[in-house]
Write a protein that holds these residues in place. Structure first.
Motif: not given
Length: 268
Positions: A243-255
């Motif tokens: 499937g097609s990946p969803i391109t999102l950026l997030y903070n590893k600590q706070t999610k």
């Protein structure tokens, strides 16, 4: 298997077909409409449904009030020292011992029961994405292994060592499998990407669908029916290898997702 009822000399008798989920236990449920009793087994005071005792030809027992059970706490002290409350739920039926062990991260019904009582409490998995226990003492054991280092087998061994096994047997029962790989599916509770949509958004989608030239009516009807039944919270993420990946950026600590216009434009 049995668990201790705190500040009493009783033990709850619980039936499960997936021993590995015991490490993910959050609550135990009973049903007020079911009659419970206590009987002696290996010098222990065991609590189960009255029906279970009768089916197992146990003649000497006495009735236990459900209100008293609901006022008590239990502890699966083999794996944790945390004391937890017993709850009531109509989902519990007269199969097994009528005392339900709930691992909300690893079963839909368990999750729904848990959320009735804990709306804001986070659900925690007891295995990682590769199927290995998160518990530091059991990290080499996996729910996907056949025999060596098998999660179910090691949990049974630990319970047996601590004299918590009432009875064990091999049974055949229905279990969900992947339609692609034909392998067993193990349920986990994972973060999802959800789009909040309004009635107006759905109307816009319908108008856009009507402006599209469809070859045949099946595709349009399928899409239109999907829109009509669409929940306001639309889950667009999938746990799949294709499937097609969803391109999102997030903070590893706070999610927390990073919703920055300049960053989003750069990704485009």
């Amino acid at each position: 298997f049995t668990v201790d009822l705190i500040d009493t000399n009783f033990k709850l008798l619980i039936y499960t077909t997936q021993p590995w989920t015991i490490l993910g236990n959050e609550i135990i449920c009973i049903n007020k409409k079911i009659v419970y009793c206590s009987f002696k087994h290996n010098n222990n005071n065991i609590i189960s449904s009255k029906l279970f005792a009768e089916k197992n030809n146990i003649e000497e027992y006495f009735i236990i009030e459900t209100e008293w059970l609901l006022s008590r706490k239990y502890c699966i002290n083999t794996f944790t020292k945390i004391e937890k409350q017993i709850y009531e739920d109509d989902y519990v039926d007269e199969s097994g011992t009528s005392i339900l062990h709930c691992a909300p991260a690893h079963g839909k019904e368990d999750y729904l029961i848990f959320k009735k009582h804990f709306h804001d409490k986070e659900v925690v998995n007891c295995v990682d994405l590769n199927g290995y226990f998160i518990d530091s003492n059991l990290k080499e054991y996996s729910i996907t292994n056949d025999k060596k280092n098998n999660a179910n087998l090691v949990v049974i061994q630990i319970l047996h060592k601590n004299n918590q096994i009432y009875k064990k047997e091999i049974i055949t029962h229905r279990y969900p499998t992947s339609w692609r790989s034909k392998k067993p599916i193990y349920i986990m509770c994972l973060p999802q990407i959800v789009i909040n949509i309004s009635e107006n958004d759905i109307k816009k989608c319908k108008r856009r669908a009507e402006s599209i030239r469809w070859f045949g009516t099946e595709g349009y009807n399928t899409f239109s029916n999907m829109l009509q039944k669409r929940d306001k919270n639309w889950c667009i993420s999938r746990q799949r290898c294709w499937g097609s990946p969803i391109t999102l950026l997030y903070n590893k600590q706070t999610k927390q997702l990073i919703n920055n216009k300049e960053v989003n434009e750069r990704i485009k």
